[in-house]
Write an enzyme that holds these catalytic residues in place. Structure first.
Site, PDB file in Angstrom:
ATOM      1  N   GLY A  10       0.830  -1.214   0.000  1.00 34.92           N
ATOM      2  CA  GLY A  10       0.000   0.000   0.000  1.00 34.92           C
ATOM      3  C   GLY A  10       0.859   1.257   0.000  1.00 34.92           C
ATOM      4  O   GLY A  10       2.096   1.194   0.091  1.00 34.92           O
ATOM      5  N   GLY A  12       1.268   5.285   1.598  1.00 35.66           N
ATOM      6  CA  GLY A  12       0.891   6.328   2.545  1.00 35.66           C
ATOM      7  C   GLY A  12       1.189   7.671   1.903  1.00 35.66           C
ATOM      8  O   GLY A  12       1.553   7.725   0.727  1.00 35.66           O
ATOM      9  N   THR A  16       5.855   4.124   0.939  1.00 32.12           N
ATOM     10  CA  THR A  16       5.285   2.946   0.282  1.00 32.12           C
ATOM     11  C   THR A  16       5.549   1.773   1.214  1.00 32.12           C
ATOM     12  O   THR A  16       6.644   1.664   1.778  1.00 32.12           O
ATOM     13  CB  THR A  16       6.003   2.691  -1.064  1.00 32.12           C
ATOM     14  OG1 THR A  16       5.874   3.866  -1.853  1.00 32.12           O
ATOM     15  CG2 THR A  16       5.394   1.523  -1.808  1.00 32.12           C
ATOM     16  N   VAL A  17       4.564   0.913   1.364  1.00 36.91           N
ATOM     17  CA  VAL A  17       4.769  -0.271   2.214  1.00 36.91           C
ATOM     18  C   VAL A  17       4.774  -1.510   1.316  1.00 36.91           C
ATOM     19  O   VAL A  17       3.884  -1.688   0.491  1.00 36.91           O
ATOM     20  CB  VAL A  17       3.668  -0.373   3.297  1.00 36.91           C
ATOM     21  CG1 VAL A  17       3.876  -1.615   4.159  1.00 36.91           C
ATOM     22  CG2 VAL A  17       3.651   0.884   4.166  1.00 36.91           C
ATOM     23  N   LYS A  36       8.455  -0.282   5.285  1.00 40.25           N
ATOM     24  CA  LYS A  36       7.922   1.039   4.956  1.00 40.25           C
ATOM     25  C   LYS A  36       9.085   1.860   4.414  1.00 40.25           C
ATOM     26  O   LYS A  36      10.104   2.014   5.094  1.00 40.25           O
ATOM     27  CB  LYS A  36       7.375   1.671   6.239  1.00 40.25           C
ATOM     28  CG  LYS A  36       6.554   2.892   6.021  1.00 40.25           C
ATOM     29  CD  LYS A  36       5.998   3.343   7.352  1.00 40.25           C
ATOM     30  CE  LYS A  36       4.671   3.975   7.206  1.00 40.25           C
ATOM     31  NZ  LYS A  36       4.047   4.305   8.465  1.00 40.25           N
ATOM     32  N   ASP A 131      -2.711  10.051  14.964  1.00 40.77           N
ATOM     33  CA  ASP A 131      -3.267   9.671  13.665  1.00 40.77           C
ATOM     34  C   ASP A 131      -4.051   8.358  13.774  1.00 40.77           C
ATOM     35  O   ASP A 131      -3.933   7.473  12.921  1.00 40.77           O
ATOM     36  CB  ASP A 131      -2.127   9.547  12.631  1.00 40.77           C
ATOM     37  CG  ASP A 131      -2.621   9.623  11.192  1.00 40.77           C
ATOM     38  OD1 ASP A 131      -3.796   9.997  10.981  1.00 40.77           O
ATOM     39  OD2 ASP A 131      -1.836   9.320  10.275  1.00 40.77           O
TER      40      ASP A 131
HETATM   41  N1  LIG Z   1       3.044  -3.546   9.047  1.00 46.36           N
HETATM   42  C1  LIG Z   1       2.165  -3.578   8.055  1.00 46.36           C
HETATM   43  N2  LIG Z   1       1.657  -4.752   7.611  1.00 46.36           N
HETATM   44  C2  LIG Z   1       0.750  -4.773   6.606  1.00 46.36           C
HETATM   45  N3  LIG Z   1       0.267  -3.671   5.997  1.00 46.36           N
HETATM   46  C3  LIG Z   1       0.733  -2.476   6.401  1.00 46.36           C
HETATM   47  C4  LIG Z   1       1.706  -2.359   7.435  1.00 46.36           C
HETATM   48  N4  LIG Z   1       1.968  -1.053   7.625  1.00 46.36           N
HETATM   49  C5  LIG Z   1       1.198  -0.379   6.745  1.00 46.36           C
HETATM   50  N5  LIG Z   1       0.464  -1.220   6.009  1.00 46.36           N
HETATM   51  C6  LIG Z   1      -0.484  -0.849   4.947  1.00 46.36           C
HETATM   52  O1  LIG Z   1       0.219  -0.058   4.000  1.00 46.36           O
HETATM   53  C7  LIG Z   1      -0.546   1.068   3.598  1.00 46.36           C
HETATM   54  C8  LIG Z   1       0.243   2.348   3.812  1.00 46.36           C
HETATM   55  O2  LIG Z   1       0.510   2.501   5.190  1.00 46.36           O
HETATM   56  P1  LIG Z   1       1.126   3.814   5.827  1.00 46.36           P
HETATM   57  O3  LIG Z   1       1.184   3.603   7.295  1.00 46.36           O
HETATM   58  O4  LIG Z   1       2.356   4.211   5.128  1.00 46.36           O
HETATM   59  O5  LIG Z   1       0.153   4.926   5.396  1.00 46.36           O
HETATM   60  P2  LIG Z   1      -1.367   5.269   5.740  1.00 46.36           P
HETATM   61  O6  LIG Z   1      -1.596   5.209   7.206  1.00 46.36           O
HETATM   62  O7  LIG Z   1      -2.284   4.467   4.875  1.00 46.36           O
HETATM   63  O8  LIG Z   1      -1.437   6.736   5.201  1.00 46.36           O
HETATM   64  P3  LIG Z   1      -0.791   8.040   5.784  1.00 46.36           P
HETATM   65  O9  LIG Z   1       0.688   7.926   5.715  1.00 46.36           O
HETATM   66  O10 LIG Z   1      -1.306   9.020   4.820  1.00 46.36           O
HETATM   67  O11 LIG Z   1      -1.312   8.204   7.170  1.00 46.36           O
HETATM   68  C9  LIG Z   1      -1.847   0.992   4.370  1.00 46.36           C
HETATM   69  O12 LIG Z   1      -2.819   0.429   3.522  1.00 46.36           O
HETATM   70  C10 LIG Z   1      -1.566   0.056   5.515  1.00 46.36           C
HETATM   71  O13 LIG Z   1      -2.701  -0.679   5.878  1.00 46.36           O
END
Ligand SMILES: Nc1ncnc2c1ncn2[C@@H]1O[C@H](COP(=O)(O)OP(=O)(O)OP(=O)(O)O)[C@@H](O)[C@H]1O
Length: 345
Positions: A10, A12, A16-17, A36, A131
């Site tokens: 996904g 953010g 990018t994750v 991440k 957040d």
């Molecule tokens: N440890 C993890 N395991 C599985 N999926 C994850 C993990 N961390 C993040 N994700 C997924 O990756 C995506 C991006 O996560 P990230 O935390 O970077 O941003 P976000 O919370 O979606 O957005 P923002 O940074 O705008 O608050 C999301 O869909 C999240 O559910």
């Protein structure tokens, strides 16, 4: 640690994750992780997340960090944070599968209990998450529910004075607490307000504030910050659930219940009974006078060291309406879906 980047999970705002495969099993980190990654634009958020997670230490309800790594990809320096992988995604993923329906109340109670235990740990260690939203509540294959994304988290122990300068938007406007809108206060109490918004959304499948498509986000901020309106509590929720939300949606952050207090509410008792967790058995919904309970921080704290990424006005504005008036923006978000919100930081 040696690892290989896998498919993207996904995106953010700044990162990018992706999946990450551990290629040298040292025994300290699992074979599969989430990584991440951010370029120079997102490095502040990645570094903040690492530092906060290190300070918080181990907590079963907070996503684990296995370390950081700097890579060079296509000639660009990439900052990577290796995290515990949540194979079931976030609560947003879960809701999408239900096609707009909310989760059964039993699941909402369990998820809420887990998030509260995570928040209690965060607040007891002098931080606020800043957040809390469904996309940051992750679901694991063993049923665990954990809080993720500490990119905006801040240390909040200190004096109780709020900045009067401009308006700082941190996180997602739909989850903002009145004191954050009015006074730039982002403390533990604001996390509790956001949790209330998350509970409404988990249960109903709809955001806690209903907003007309195409309306300006300032009109939402005025509703949150000025007047008596509160997020709509779903009618189909049990009386216990409604009572729980009424403790989250208290406009005055000093009178709002803390995570520690809410953990004693019967709405989240289900976890204690089923999972034999270490928490005390919940008492029935007795409205204890807020003043009597002083265990975890509940007041608003100023982020004295916070440098906002948002468009700040640097004029001192003492009244909420004036302060909100400083938030004129050209962008009109799609109010109908939370994920289309642009985080303004
Ligand atoms: N440890 C993890 N395991 C599985 N999926 C994850 C993990 N961390 C993040 N994700 C997924 O990756 C995506 C991006 O996560 P990230 O935390 O970077 O941003 P976000 O919370 O979606 O957005 P923002 O940074 O705008 O608050 C999301 O869909 C999240 O559910």
């Amino acid at each position: 640690m040696e690892w290989l980047r896998g498919e993207t999970i996904g995106f953010g705002t700044f990162s990018t994750v992706s999946l990450a495969k551990n290629t040298r099993d040292s025994g300290e980190s699992p074979a599969l992780m989430a990584v991440k990654s951010a370029d120079s634009y997102g490095v502040v958020s990645i570094k903040n997340e690492k530092s906060v997670l290190d300070s918080l230490g181990d907590c079963p309800e907070i996503v684990r960090c296995y370390g950081e790594d700097l890579t060079v990809e296509n000639g660009e320096e990439i900052h990577n944070l290796l995290l515990e992988y949540a194979s079931r995604g976030s609560v947003v993923t879960q809701l999408k599968k239900l096609g707009g329906e909310g989760l059964p109340e039993y699941d909402v109670r369990r998820h809420t209990g887990s998030v509260l235990r995570g928040l209690r740990h965060i607040h007891a260690n002098g931080f606020a998450h800043c957040d809390i939203k469904l996309g940051n509540i992750l679901l694991f294959s063993d049923g665990a529910v954990k809080i993720a994304d500490f990119g905006l988290a801040r240390r909040v122990d200190g004096v109780l004075t709020a900045s009067k300068k401009g308006v700082e938007i941190r996180g997602t406007p739909l989850y903002m607490a009145p004191e954050s809108v009015n006074e730039n206060e982002y403390g533990s109490a604001a996390d509790v307000w956001a949790l209330g918004c998350a509970v409404v959304e988990m249960f109903s499948g709809k955001t806690a504030w209903s907003v007309k498509e195409g309306s300006h986000f300032m009109s939402l901020l005025i509703r949150i910050g000025v007047g008596d309106e509160l997020p709509k509590i779903p009618e189909l929720l049990s009386e216990e659930g409604k009572d729980f939300l009424s403790k989250c949606f208290v406009k005055d952050p000093k009178k709002r219940w803390t995570a520690e207090m809410l953990l004693k509410h019967s709405f989240v008792a289900v976890d204690c009974e089923d999972d034999h967790r270490r928490d005390e058995v919940a008492v029935s919904v007795q409205v204890k006078e807020v003043e009597e309970v002083t265990t975890s921080p509940r007041g608003p704290f100023e982020f004295s060291d916070w440098e906002s990424f948002s468009s700040d006005s640097h004029t001192a504005l003492d009244f909420p309406v004036e302060r909100l008036g400083s938030l004129v923006s050209e962008s009109i978000p799609d109010w109908s879906v939370t994920e289309n919100w642009v985080n303004v930081r």
